[in-house]
Write a protein that holds these residues in place. Structure first.
Motif, PDB file in Angstrom:
ATOM      1  N   PRO A 165       0.811  -1.234   0.000  1.00  0.00           N
ATOM      2  CA  PRO A 165       0.000   0.000   0.000  1.00  0.00           C
ATOM      3  C   PRO A 165       0.841   1.280   0.000  1.00  0.00           C
ATOM      4  CG  PRO A 165      -0.863  -1.586   1.585  1.00  0.00           C
ATOM      5  CD  PRO A 165       0.449  -2.120   1.139  1.00  0.00           C
ATOM      6  N   ALA A 166       2.125   1.193   0.407  1.00  0.00           N
ATOM      7  CA  ALA A 166       2.957   2.401   0.480  1.00  0.00           C
ATOM      8  C   ALA A 166       3.904   2.533  -0.703  1.00  0.00           C
ATOM      9  CB  ALA A 166       3.764   2.394   1.789  1.00  0.00           C
ATOM     10  N   THR A 167       3.719   1.700  -1.738  1.00  0.00           N
ATOM     11  CA  THR A 167       4.618   1.742  -2.893  1.00  0.00           C
ATOM     12  C   THR A 167       3.977   2.505  -4.041  1.00  0.00           C
ATOM     13  OG1 THR A 167       3.737  -0.343  -3.758  1.00  0.00           O
ATOM     14  CG2 THR A 167       5.628  -0.467  -2.266  1.00  0.00           C
ATOM     15  N   SER A 168       4.821   2.902  -4.979  1.00  0.00           N
ATOM     16  CA  SER A 168       4.355   3.577  -6.196  1.00  0.00           C
ATOM     17  C   SER A 168       4.755   2.695  -7.376  1.00  0.00           C
ATOM     18  CB  SER A 168       4.979   4.970  -6.312  1.00  0.00           C
ATOM     19  OG  SER A 168       4.641   5.761  -5.206  1.00  0.00           O
ATOM     20  N   THR A 169       4.003   1.638  -7.594  1.00  0.00           N
ATOM     21  CA  THR A 169       4.360   0.673  -8.625  1.00  0.00           C
ATOM     22  C   THR A 169       3.115   0.274  -9.413  1.00  0.00           C
ATOM     23  OG1 THR A 169       5.289  -1.527  -9.029  1.00  0.00           O
ATOM     24  CG2 THR A 169       4.084  -1.218  -6.969  1.00  0.00           C
ATOM     25  N   SER A 170       3.357  -0.094 -10.658  1.00  0.00           N
ATOM     26  CA  SER A 170       2.261  -0.552 -11.510  1.00  0.00           C
ATOM     27  C   SER A 170       2.011  -2.047 -11.365  1.00  0.00           C
ATOM     28  CB  SER A 170       2.574  -0.219 -12.977  1.00  0.00           C
ATOM     29  OG  SER A 170       3.774  -0.871 -13.373  1.00  0.00           O
ATOM     30  N   LEU A 171       2.822  -2.721 -10.568  1.00  0.00           N
ATOM     31  CA  LEU A 171       2.660  -4.163 -10.380  1.00  0.00           C
ATOM     32  C   LEU A 171       1.430  -4.448  -9.527  1.00  0.00           C
ATOM     33  CD1 LEU A 171       6.351  -5.196  -9.557  1.00  0.00           C
ATOM     34  CD2 LEU A 171       5.192  -5.339 -11.772  1.00  0.00           C
ATOM     35  N   THR A 172       0.858  -5.632  -9.757  1.00  0.00           N
ATOM     36  CA  THR A 172      -0.201  -6.094  -8.856  1.00  0.00           C
ATOM     37  C   THR A 172       0.432  -6.589  -7.572  1.00  0.00           C
ATOM     38  OG1 THR A 172      -0.138  -8.358  -9.704  1.00  0.00           O
ATOM     39  CG2 THR A 172      -1.591  -6.777 -10.843  1.00  0.00           C
ATOM     40  N   ARG A 173      -0.392  -6.801  -6.555  1.00  0.00           N
ATOM     41  CA  ARG A 173       0.161  -7.265  -5.296  1.00  0.00           C
ATOM     42  C   ARG A 173       0.835  -8.631  -5.409  1.00  0.00           C
ATOM     43  NH1 ARG A 173       0.843 -10.862  -1.682  1.00  0.00           N
ATOM     44  NH2 ARG A 173      -1.304 -11.551  -1.949  1.00  0.00           N
ATOM     45  N   PRO A 174       0.239  -9.628  -6.116  1.00  0.00           N
ATOM     46  CA  PRO A 174       0.947 -10.913  -6.301  1.00  0.00           C
ATOM     47  C   PRO A 174       2.252 -10.745  -7.075  1.00  0.00           C
ATOM     48  CG  PRO A 174      -1.406 -11.176  -6.711  1.00  0.00           C
ATOM     49  CD  PRO A 174      -1.168  -9.714  -6.583  1.00  0.00           C
ATOM     50  N   GLU A 175       2.254  -9.864  -8.087  1.00  0.00           N
ATOM     51  CA  GLU A 175       3.498  -9.628  -8.825  1.00  0.00           C
ATOM     52  C   GLU A 175       4.545  -8.988  -7.911  1.00  0.00           C
ATOM     53  OE1 GLU A 175       1.692  -8.867 -13.331  1.00  0.00           O
ATOM     54  OE2 GLU A 175       1.983  -7.184 -11.950  1.00  0.00           O
ATOM     55  N   PHE A 176       4.089  -8.096  -7.075  1.00  0.00           N
ATOM     56  CA  PHE A 176       5.017  -7.460  -6.133  1.00  0.00           C
ATOM     57  C   PHE A 176       5.558  -8.486  -5.137  1.00  0.00           C
ATOM     58  CE2 PHE A 176       6.959  -3.961  -4.183  1.00  0.00           C
ATOM     59  CZ  PHE A 176       6.824  -4.065  -2.811  1.00  0.00           C
ATOM     60  N   GLU A 177       4.722  -9.457  -4.763  1.00  0.00           N
ATOM     61  CA  GLU A 177       5.180 -10.517  -3.860  1.00  0.00           C
ATOM     62  C   GLU A 177       6.284 -11.340  -4.508  1.00  0.00           C
ATOM     63  OE1 GLU A 177       2.081 -12.929  -2.216  1.00  0.00           O
ATOM     64  OE2 GLU A 177       3.422 -14.641  -1.922  1.00  0.00           O
ATOM     65  N   GLU A 178       6.116 -11.663  -5.798  1.00  0.00           N
ATOM     66  CA  GLU A 178       7.155 -12.412  -6.508  1.00  0.00           C
ATOM     67  C   GLU A 178       8.449 -11.604  -6.590  1.00  0.00           C
ATOM     68  OE1 GLU A 178       5.348 -15.737  -6.504  1.00  0.00           O
ATOM     69  OE2 GLU A 178       7.202 -15.568  -7.682  1.00  0.00           O
ATOM     70  N   LEU A 179       8.332 -10.288  -6.659  1.00  0.00           N
ATOM     71  CA  LEU A 179       9.507  -9.433  -6.684  1.00  0.00           C
ATOM     72  C   LEU A 179      10.248  -9.475  -5.343  1.00  0.00           C
ATOM     73  CD1 LEU A 179      11.096  -7.241  -8.291  1.00  0.00           C
ATOM     74  CD2 LEU A 179       9.617  -5.552  -7.220  1.00  0.00           C
ATOM     75  N   LEU A 180       9.490  -9.585  -4.246  1.00  0.00           N
ATOM     76  CA  LEU A 180      10.111  -9.603  -2.918  1.00  0.00           C
ATOM     77  C   LEU A 180      10.675 -10.962  -2.539  1.00  0.00           C
ATOM     78  CD1 LEU A 180       7.671  -7.478  -0.722  1.00  0.00           C
ATOM     79  CD2 LEU A 180       9.809  -6.772  -1.810  1.00  0.00           C
ATOM     80  N   LEU A 181      10.230 -12.024  -3.205  1.00  0.00           N
ATOM     81  CA  LEU A 181      10.645 -13.370  -2.810  1.00  0.00           C
ATOM     82  C   LEU A 181      12.169 -13.550  -2.856  1.00  0.00           C
ATOM     83  CD1 LEU A 181       9.764 -16.156  -1.887  1.00  0.00           C
ATOM     84  CD2 LEU A 181       9.482 -16.820  -4.291  1.00  0.00           C
TER      85      LEU A 181
END
Length: 713
Positions: free
Chosen positions: A25-41
């Motif tokens: 919620p505090a990011t400025s990204t066009s990714l979806t939340r699941p995509e953002f999760e894969e980025l953090l993995l």
């Protein structure tokens, strides 16, 4: 009820899920939340590996912090949520079954590293953005100037639609126009900005060149300038901006207006200040850390002529014992209390306290009279540590050793000052601790030389820098040469020939004494073989070689085996070798320590008790020691310079000789320098002697040059 994940990968993915939900919620990204999760993995996997690694690597944490910036998590809230998530869940999901206290300590260090990496990456990103904005500002300058000349409508479109604050003032500084973005920066009311004069916007933090550049611009001497500037808002808060001011000219080229472009950097500055604080202060005590201390010290040392400094380097005595017995948590509470007391000792202007790491602290004072002030500061610190510290219901007594360095600015670098303080602190600790010592240039030089010799020792043996000199052992009865003592020397490339007193203690400390001792034994035994072959059939045969054994060699498990192999390889009988052991090394020796010496004595190797009379051993111990020779310390010969000697000293030596002979022990005396000494010792019944009266230590070829007639007392 939700079942806990089973395998490590499941737990890792669960941690990444929690992390993504907290930060997204505090990011400025066009990714979806699941995509953002894969980025953090992958980042979660790196944190997990760093948490459980054998050796802690702060670079992993910094890399993860930088990766968050690359993923557009640049909002301060995003960093705060990420750190909270790591603090709460990293050990829980990725810590396996390791010690929780150690894992949480490592997790805290990872969070600190993440914050530092985040700050560095954000700084790089900010610089890039500033450059982009500056370019945009220059382009906007051209666009606005052209719009003013061409079309008021087009100018208004650019002016009002710009995302950055824009203001136009005349050359007297009166604000004529402002856009909505600039109005919002100053609180949302156009009245707060329009109609004011630019010169009213002074701020206490203005750089000296800000108003000089402004005056040059309105005089037409420059076209634009770019600065970082603060403004007071009507509500008293501070607005920080990247400010670009450009000069607008009329069609004839005459200065007409000034155009200001402002970017609000307040939040970014506050974040940078927060990250800067975390990067320069100790997380446990809140004191300045090593980084900030070195910045301050270098600034003090570069202050110029006439400035002085004083530094107290403190290391707690016995802190490791507290950590080992009460645990690291108790140790941390102790350090916090010590930090508070130290901070209370350095409250005067120009004074600061920092924690360098572990239980090491440093206090700095500056001013014209630091010679007096630093001694007073050290005394205050020692007094502050007198009162016991209560930890977990226990009253702990804390003591410290302090190294004090004082001097003029500009004479030494920060690294040299801290090295001198460190050396002096260890000198205080070696003197018993709970005290402070003042740095001494000669003592520093000796310590630095010792360190240099210590680091050079391992390669010195490989390069063949050691050699052996031999001092003859002479029979006091007939003056014949009975052998020689092997004395190792070091031909150092820079310091020349060094005696054993300069490097044997260092070799003992580093463990190099074992290979060095073996080399000395090999060379000496080969020399004994050469002498025996050379002097076969002469009155001097058979010659014996005496070799010193250090306490470290005595406890080495390969002593007996090495000695046997060396004797066999040289083809020399055991009676050609005498091993000298100091009396102090055998004080209180148990049977395990004496066993190797007994085995060597049973083989036929003579064992000499060196420096006899300097220790405090019971004379009755001579019955259980496997020795065949007593070597009287040279202190017994000092009073025999004149003939006759002191009767009391003669009685003491006579008693030792009588005791030794009654136990079938031969007596050798060291340090014989005059004929009077030699005569007295012969009368007392000593068997052999060595000293400068007969010959100084020298190469093996000089042994046969000793004139037996001259050696006879």
């Amino acid at each position: 009820m939700i079942a806990e994940p089973d395998g490590p990968e499941d737990r890792l993915r669960r941690f990444a899920t929690i992390w993504s939900r907290a930060v997204y919620p505090a990011t400025s990204t066009s990714l979806t939340r699941p995509e953002f999760e894969e980025l953090l993995l992958p980042l979660a996997r790196r944190l997990s590996a760093a948490l459980r690694a054998r050796t802690f690597d702060a670079a992993e944490g910094r890399a993860v912090g930088a990766a968050l910036v690359d993923a557009h998590c640049t909002d301060p809230e995003a960093l705060s949520r990420a750190l909270d998530c790591v603090d709460a869940y990293l050990v829980l999901y990725c810590g396996d079954d390791g010690p929780q206290e150690d894992l949480r300590a490592r997790s805290a260090r990872l969070q600190h590293a993440m914050a530092a990496g985040f700050a560095q990456a954000l700084r790089v990103r900010t610089l890039a953005e500033q450059e982009s904005i500056a370019q945009a500002a220059l382009r906007a300058q051209g666009v606005v100037a052209q719009a003013l000349h061409a079309s008021e409508a087009r100018f208004r479109a650019v002016f009002e639609g710009a995302a950055i604050g824009i203001g136009i003032a005349d050359l007297d500084g009166n604000v004529l126009e402002v856009n909505g973005a600039l109005t919002r920066m100053f609180g949302g009311s156009e009245q707060n900005v329009r109609g004011r004069n630019v010169r009213e916007w002074t701020h206490a933090d203005d750089a000296p060149q800000v108003w000089r550049l402004y005056e040059e611009l309105v005089r037409g001497e420059r076209e634009h300038y770019h600065v970082e500037k603060a403004f007071y808002r009507p509500d008293g808060t501070v607005l920080w901006t990247n400010l670009t001011v450009s000069l607008l000219r009329d069609p004839d080229g005459n200065p007409q207006y000034q155009l200001a472009l402002m970017e609000d950097t307040t939040e970014r500055r506050l974040l940078n200040l927060r990250l800067r604080y975390e990067a320069t202060h100790d997380a446990l005590t809140g004191l300045p850390n090593r980084t900030l201390f070195f910045e301050r010290l270098e600034k003090v040392l570069n202050a110029g002529e006439g400035q002085r400094f004083g530094l107290c380097y403190l290391d707690l005595d016995g802190f490791k014992t507290i950590n080992d017995s009460l645990g690291h948590a108790a140790g941390d509470r102790l350090l916090v209390e010590v930090a508070d007391r130290l901070q209370a000792c350095a409250t005067a202007p120009g004074e600061m306290v920092a924690r360098l790491g572990g239980d090491e602290f440093v206090a700095l004072t500056t001013g014209p009279d630091t010679q007096r002030e630093v001694d007073e500061l050290a005394a205050r610190i020692m007094n502050a540590l007198v009162a016991p510290i209560s930890v977990d219901g226990r009253e702990l007594t804390v003591r410290g050793s302090i190294g004090v360095v004082e001097g003029a600015a500009g004479e030494r670098s920060a690294a040299e000052v801290l090295r001198s303080a460190d050396i002096t602190m260890y000198r205080a600790k070696s003197a018993g601790g709970n005290r402070f010592e003042v740095a001494d240039a000669e003592a520093d030089a000796r310590a630095i030389t010792r360190h240099g010799l210590t680091t050079a020792l391992p390669t010195a043996l490989e390069r063949g820098e050691f050699f052996i000199e031999y001092q003859p052992l002479v029979h006091l009865g007939d003056g014949s040469v009975r052998g020689a003592e092997a004395l190792v020397r070091w031909l150092h490339p820079q310091h020349g020939v060094l005696g054993p007193d300069r490097f044997i203690p260092l070799a003992e400390h580093t463990g190099l004494i074992v290979p060095l001792g073996r080399w000395v034994l090999e060379q000496s035994v080969r020399q004994a073989r050469d002498w025996r072959e050379r002097y076969a059939g002469t009155p001097s045969a058979p010659l014996r070689i005496n070799v010193n054994l250090s306490p470290c060699q005595l406890t080495h498990p390969g002593l007996v085996q090495d000695t046997v192999e060396i004797l066999q390889a040289a083809g020399v009988a055991p009676d050609a070798l005498c091993l000298e052991v100091t009396e102090s090394a055998l004080i209180g020796a148990d049977d395990d320590l004496l066993k190797p010496l007994r085995r060597l004595a049973e083989m036929g190797v003579d064992i000499a008790l060196d420096d006899f009379g300097t220790g405090y051993s019971n004379l009755a111990n001579l019955r259980r020691l496997p020795v065949s020779v007593l070597k009287l310390d040279r202190s017994f010969t000092q009073s025999m310079q004149q003939f006759p000697a002191d009767p009391v000293d003669l009685k003491i030596v006579e008693g030792i000789v009588s005791l030794a002979h009654s136990l079938d022990l031969a007596v050798t005396v060291e340090g014989v320098e005059t004929g009077a000494q030699a005569e007295q010792l012969r009368i007392l019944g000593c068997d052999t002697a060595q000293g400068w009266y007969y010959a100084r230590p020298g190469p093996p070829e000089r042994l046969h040059e000793l004139a037996l007639a001259d050696a006879t007392p």
